[in-house]
Design an enzyme around this catalytic site. Structure first.
Site, mmCIF file in Angstrom:
data_model
loop_
_atom_site.group_PDB
_atom_site.id
_atom_site.type_symbol
_atom_site.label_atom_id
_atom_site.label_comp_id
_atom_site.label_asym_id
_atom_site.label_seq_id
_atom_site.Cartn_x
_atom_site.Cartn_y
_atom_site.Cartn_z
ATOM 1 N N GLU A 287 37.185 36.548 45.486
ATOM 2 C CA GLU A 287 36.094 35.574 45.505
ATOM 3 C C GLU A 287 36.535 34.267 46.168
ATOM 4 O OE1 GLU A 287 33.014 36.232 42.214
ATOM 5 O OE2 GLU A 287 33.816 34.272 41.725
ATOM 6 N N HIS A 308 49.261 59.883 41.895
ATOM 7 C CA HIS A 308 48.720 61.239 41.954
ATOM 8 C C HIS A 308 47.283 61.258 42.475
ATOM 9 C CE1 HIS A 308 52.167 62.980 39.735
ATOM 10 N NE2 HIS A 308 52.265 61.726 39.355
ATOM 11 N N LYS A 422 21.994 38.652 43.941
ATOM 12 C CA LYS A 422 21.209 38.156 42.793
ATOM 13 C C LYS A 422 19.763 37.919 43.196
ATOM 14 C CE LYS A 422 24.927 35.742 40.387
ATOM 15 N NZ LYS A 422 25.471 34.429 40.077
HETATM 16 O O1 PA5 Z 1 34.333 32.719 39.281
HETATM 17 C C1 PA5 Z 1 33.142 32.509 39.137
HETATM 18 O O2 PA5 Z 1 32.653 31.375 39.292
HETATM 19 C C2 PA5 Z 1 32.198 33.623 38.739
HETATM 20 O O3 PA5 Z 1 32.851 34.821 38.622
HETATM 21 C C3 PA5 Z 1 31.536 33.302 37.400
HETATM 22 O O4 PA5 Z 1 32.548 33.111 36.447
HETATM 23 C C4 PA5 Z 1 30.609 34.431 36.960
HETATM 24 O O5 PA5 Z 1 29.624 34.658 37.926
HETATM 25 C C5 PA5 Z 1 29.937 34.088 35.637
HETATM 26 O O6 PA5 Z 1 29.239 32.886 35.738
HETATM 27 P P1 PA5 Z 1 28.818 32.073 34.468
HETATM 28 O O7 PA5 Z 1 30.037 31.659 33.725
HETATM 29 O O8 PA5 Z 1 28.058 30.904 35.010
HETATM 30 O O9 PA5 Z 1 27.939 32.997 33.641
#
Ligand code: PA5
Length: 445
Positions: A287, A308, A422
């Protein structure tokens, strides 16, 4: 003890390391003087020094109460609000922990929810938890993420049916933004105990905040040691700006390899309790780096299991991969291989040896074979799998990821690409405000 980074099998020359060094140092300076992209999300950088000590003490009290007052804690969250605590709890817990009875366990059973949209999973968890004395920790920075919001609705209803509204309020712990979001409003309205995810700490960099600390502490692990590990790791990185700094060496090696068309990094472990650690690492790097057409694709294998299944492609497939192997020095438990009079399976040559010894030989044999197959190997050596060393490891990777993102030339602290799916999902679900997109998508389907 420090995390060691061994690059002697990484197929990198001293010259290549020296050539990239200036960029690594500059990137870390950009982090430290907050001059790079995403600099409003650098709260994690000094967090091991600057964390809110009062909130930490309050958290210790709450964790103690959870341990005394319930059999099970349902931790609700996804992505950065889930992976870190799950990774640390899995790495530290004995195997099959939820199968142990109450007297054998020092802490409540920890269940995770809201990390997927599987009705089958949530229904099974609901059925499993409903007869137990349980509490809930719901974690969401935005407070609006669909998966945890659904799970929280389900478990909040269950708590209220089972214990009534007033008692339920004492059983819900909220970890969210200090001022904004639906969850914060609900927590304030209902009077739930709440903990703060600092504004300047993004989800995937939040394991040392209440996001990770509450579940890890409730599971019975030493969160003070976890914080101390992070602090020692931070001080160590800050204290050495040469390539002897293991964090710099890791960043340098992976970026040299990326520039030599090794664009996939495989995190390798030989202990099944480290599976989720690799999942957290994948999110952190994927990310953070994967944007603007750039990024090292992070994947993971659990050996020897995956030797494996994926061993063939690692050995002989497309040569765009390198491996980062995490080894752990200190194993407390072992199983001795028994001797057998008939030796029909031919195993007597290793009878009397521990499985950890065999696992180490498997690791070394695999590393040498993969290097022969033109797969560079970086080795990260961890002293022990305990709260202190995991605190170190998490900070080590966070810092490496921040530096690496700047070396790549991206903002390692945003995730604009996550929004695309989303929007489509909301449109397909018929959410208000997404009508035009829904029409377009239906046309394409
Ligand atoms: O690293 C990030 O920002 C994302 O992975 C969020 O943690 C994830 O989308 C969850 O978001 P939130 O904590 O707002 O529910």
């Amino acid at each position: 003890m420090s995390i060691k980074v061994d690059i002697k099998n990484a197929m990198i020359t001293g010259e290549e390391m020296s050539n990239i060094y200036t960029q690594i140092k500059l990137a870390d300076e950009m982090l430290k003087n907050k001059s790079g992209a995403g600099n409003d999300f650098l709260g994690w950088l000094d967090y091991p020094d600057n964390y809110d000590k009062e909130e930490f003490d309050r958290l210790l009290d709450v964790v103690g109460n959870i341990q005394n007052d319930c059999e099970a804690l349902v931790v609700i969250g996804i992505g950065g609000s889930y992976l870190g605590s799950k990774a640390i709890i899995d790495a530290l817990n004995p195997f099959f922990v939820n199968e142990l009875d109450g007297n054998q366990r020092k802490a409540p059973k920890i269940y995770f929810a809201g990390q997927n949209i599987s009705g089958k999973y949530l229904k099974a968890l609901y059925e499993r938890v409903k007869g137990q004395n349980f509490m809930v920790n719901v974690i969401s920075k935005s407070g609006t993420t669909t998966e945890p919001a659904i799970a929280f609705r389900v478990f909040k209803n269950l708590l209220e049916e089972k214990y009534g509204k007033e008692e339920s309020k004492k059983r819900i712990f909220v970890t969210t933004d200090k001022a904004r979001g639906a969850l914060k409003s609900l927590a304030d309205e209902e009077g739930y105990a709440s903990f703060v995810i600092p504004d300047d700490v993004g989800g995937r960099y939040s394991v040392h905040t209440s996001v990770g600390l509450l579940p890890i502490g409730a599971a019975g692990f030493d969160i003070k040691a976890f914080m101390q590990g992070a602090k020692d790791q931070m001080d160590e990185i800050n204290g050495d700006d040469s390539l002897d700094n293991p964090c710099y060496r890791y960043v340098a090696a992976r970026n040299v390899l990326y520039r030599k068309a090794k664009d996939t990094e495989i995190m390798v472990n030989y202990e099944p309790e480290m599976t989720m650690l690799a999942e957290w690492w994948k999110q952190l790097f994927g990310e953070s780096e994967g944007k603007e057409g750039k990024g090292i694709f992070p994947v993971s294998v659990n050996n020897s299991t995956d030797l494996h299944s994926l061993g063939q492609i690692v050995q002989e497939g497309k040569r765009n991969i390198f491996e980062t192997v995490i080894t752990v020095n200190n194993h407390e438990e072992d199983m001795i291989i028994p001797s057998d009079d008939n030796d029909l399976d031919g195993l007597n040559y290793i009878a009397g040896k521990g499985m950890n010894y065999v696992n180490t030989q498997a690791y070394m044999g695999t590393l040498l074979a993969h290097v022969d197959g033109n797969v560079p190997n970086i080795v990260l050596e961890l002293e022990k799998l305990d709260a202190y060393n995991l605190g170190r490891l998490v900070y080590f990777f966070e810092r490496a990821c921040g530096i690496s993102g700047y070396v790549l030339g991206v903002n390692p602290f945003n995730q604009p690409g996550v929004e695309a799916y989303k929007k489509n999902m909301f449109a397909l679900l018929g959410k208000k405000g997404f009508e035009d997109l829904a029409k377009q998508l239906k046309g394409k389907m």
